[in-house]
Design a protein around this motif. Structure first.
Motif, short mmCIF file in Angstrom:
data_model
loop_
_atom_site.label_atom_id
_atom_site.label_comp_id
_atom_site.label_asym_id
_atom_site.label_seq_id
_atom_site.Cartn_x
_atom_site.Cartn_y
_atom_site.Cartn_z
N TYR A 32 0.82 -1.20 0.00
CA TYR A 32 0.00 0.00 0.00
C TYR A 32 0.86 1.26 0.00
CZ TYR A 32 -4.03 -2.90 1.23
OH TYR A 32 -5.04 -3.83 1.22
N ALA A 33 0.31 2.30 -0.60
CA ALA A 33 0.87 3.63 -0.38
C ALA A 33 0.40 4.10 1.00
CB ALA A 33 0.40 4.61 -1.45
N ILE A 34 1.30 4.69 1.75
CA ILE A 34 0.98 5.19 3.08
C ILE A 34 1.21 6.70 3.11
CG2 ILE A 34 1.45 5.05 5.55
CD1 ILE A 34 0.28 2.49 4.42
N GLY A 35 0.20 7.41 3.54
CA GLY A 35 0.29 8.85 3.63
C GLY A 35 0.17 9.34 5.05
N TRP A 36 0.84 10.43 5.34
CA TRP A 36 0.67 11.16 6.59
C TRP A 36 -0.07 12.45 6.30
CZ3 TRP A 36 1.38 9.52 11.44
CH2 TRP A 36 2.23 8.44 11.67
N PHE A 37 -1.08 12.71 7.10
CA PHE A 37 -1.89 13.92 6.98
C PHE A 37 -1.97 14.59 8.34
CE2 PHE A 37 -3.13 10.90 3.81
CZ PHE A 37 -3.33 11.66 2.66
N ARG A 38 -2.33 15.85 8.35
CA ARG A 38 -2.50 16.54 9.62
C ARG A 38 -3.66 17.52 9.54
NH1 ARG A 38 3.08 20.20 9.68
NH2 ARG A 38 2.45 21.73 8.08
N GLN A 39 -4.24 17.78 10.70
CA GLN A 39 -5.36 18.70 10.77
C GLN A 39 -5.27 19.52 12.05
OE1 GLN A 39 -9.25 16.87 10.52
NE2 GLN A 39 -10.13 18.75 9.68
N ALA A 40 -5.17 20.82 11.88
CA ALA A 40 -5.18 21.75 12.99
C ALA A 40 -6.61 22.21 13.24
CB ALA A 40 -4.27 22.94 12.70
N PRO A 41 -6.92 22.65 14.47
CA PRO A 41 -8.27 23.12 14.76
C PRO A 41 -8.72 24.21 13.81
CG PRO A 41 -7.03 22.86 16.79
CD PRO A 41 -6.06 22.69 15.65
N GLY A 42 -9.92 24.05 13.25
CA GLY A 42 -10.48 25.04 12.35
C GLY A 42 -9.93 25.02 10.95
N LYS A 43 -9.06 24.06 10.65
CA LYS A 43 -8.46 23.98 9.34
C LYS A 43 -8.77 22.63 8.69
CE LYS A 43 -4.61 27.13 10.21
NZ LYS A 43 -3.13 27.31 10.13
N GLU A 44 -8.66 22.59 7.38
CA GLU A 44 -8.88 21.35 6.65
C GLU A 44 -7.69 20.42 6.80
OE1 GLU A 44 -11.64 23.24 3.05
OE2 GLU A 44 -9.88 22.05 2.58
N ARG A 45 -7.97 19.13 6.68
CA ARG A 45 -6.90 18.16 6.71
C ARG A 45 -6.02 18.32 5.48
NH1 ARG A 45 -8.67 12.21 8.47
NH2 ARG A 45 -9.55 13.61 10.06
N GLU A 46 -4.72 18.27 5.69
CA GLU A 46 -3.78 18.46 4.60
C GLU A 46 -2.76 17.34 4.55
OE1 GLU A 46 -1.41 21.97 5.05
OE2 GLU A 46 -0.79 21.48 7.09
N GLY A 47 -2.28 17.08 3.35
CA GLY A 47 -1.24 16.08 3.19
C GLY A 47 0.09 16.59 3.68
N VAL A 48 0.84 15.73 4.33
CA VAL A 48 2.17 16.04 4.83
C VAL A 48 3.23 15.31 4.03
CG1 VAL A 48 3.71 15.95 6.82
CG2 VAL A 48 1.28 16.45 7.15
N MET A 86 11.16 21.34 14.21
CA MET A 86 9.72 21.56 14.26
C MET A 86 9.37 23.00 14.60
SD MET A 86 8.28 17.98 15.80
CE MET A 86 6.66 18.34 15.13
N LYS A 87 8.24 23.42 14.05
CA LYS A 87 7.74 24.78 14.20
C LYS A 87 6.36 24.75 14.84
CE LYS A 87 10.02 26.07 9.86
NZ LYS A 87 9.81 26.62 8.50
N PRO A 88 5.96 25.85 15.49
CA PRO A 88 4.61 25.89 16.07
C PRO A 88 3.51 25.58 15.07
CG PRO A 88 5.91 27.69 16.93
CD PRO A 88 6.74 27.04 15.84
N GLU A 89 3.70 25.96 13.81
CA GLU A 89 2.69 25.69 12.80
C GLU A 89 2.57 24.22 12.43
OE1 GLU A 89 5.84 28.35 10.68
OE2 GLU A 89 5.15 28.01 12.74
N ASP A 90 3.47 23.38 12.95
CA ASP A 90 3.35 21.94 12.78
C ASP A 90 2.35 21.33 13.76
OD1 ASP A 90 5.30 21.77 10.71
OD2 ASP A 90 6.90 21.75 12.22
N THR A 91 1.87 22.11 14.70
CA THR A 91 0.91 21.62 15.68
C THR A 91 -0.38 21.18 15.00
OG1 THR A 91 1.79 23.02 17.45
CG2 THR A 91 -0.48 22.25 17.69
N ALA A 92 -0.78 19.94 15.24
CA ALA A 92 -1.96 19.37 14.61
C ALA A 92 -2.16 17.95 15.11
CB ALA A 92 -1.82 19.38 13.08
N VAL A 93 -3.30 17.37 14.76
CA VAL A 93 -3.48 15.94 14.89
C VAL A 93 -2.96 15.30 13.62
CG1 VAL A 93 -5.11 14.05 15.17
CG2 VAL A 93 -5.46 16.18 16.41
N TYR A 94 -2.08 14.34 13.76
CA TYR A 94 -1.48 13.68 12.62
C TYR A 94 -2.12 12.31 12.41
CZ TYR A 94 2.18 17.17 12.15
OH TYR A 94 2.87 18.34 11.92
N TYR A 95 -2.46 12.02 11.16
CA TYR A 95 -3.10 10.77 10.79
C TYR A 95 -2.26 10.05 9.74
CZ TYR A 95 -7.31 13.07 12.64
OH TYR A 95 -8.24 13.71 13.42
#
Length: 124
Positions: A32-48, A86-95
């Motif tokens: 499988y292809a495996i992706g990491w994504f993240r989502q900060a409060p109030g923002k859309e989930r984005e690919g990492v 790492m930067k503060p803007e990296d703060t998110a839930v990572y999936y």
């Protein structure tokens, strides 16, 4: 049972490092292809980042390129995301998510299986 379980999240200072793990069960992640994504409060989930099946080709979001590294350990059936400088803007839930079998990196809507996420907070 097809499952992905993220771990390794937590609190880290700016400039610090953290390694996330995505452990697969019920399937072999190398198919499988495996992706990491993240989502900060109030923002859309984005690919990492993502890593394709078989060939292991990788992709990174511009915001993390040069700082994050995705890798795969087939013996442990686990994909990692090493996060450095790492930067503060990296703060998110990572999936992590899987696309396949024999998948290639793609849009988040293409992924078949998702983990529950792990919180990453970058703060002093």
């Amino acid at each position: 049972q097809l499952q992905l379980v993220e771990s390794g999240g937590g609190l880290v200072q700016p400039g610090g490092s953290l390694r996330l793990s995505c452990a697969a069960s019920g399937f072999t992640l190398d198919y499988y292809a495996i992706g990491w994504f993240r989502q900060a409060p109030g923002k859309e989930r984005e690919g990492v980042s993502c890593i394709s099946s078989s060939s292991g080709s990788t992709n990174y979001a511009h915001s993390v390129k040069g700082r994050f590294t995705i890798s795969r350990d087939n013996a442990k059936n686990t994909v990692y995301l090493q996060m450095n400088s790492m930067k503060p803007e990296d703060t998110a839930v990572y999936y992590c998510a899987a696309l396949g079998p024999f998948g290639s990196c793609g849009h988040l809507a293409s992924y078949d299986y998702w983990g529950q996420g792990t919180q990453v907070t970058v703060s002093s």
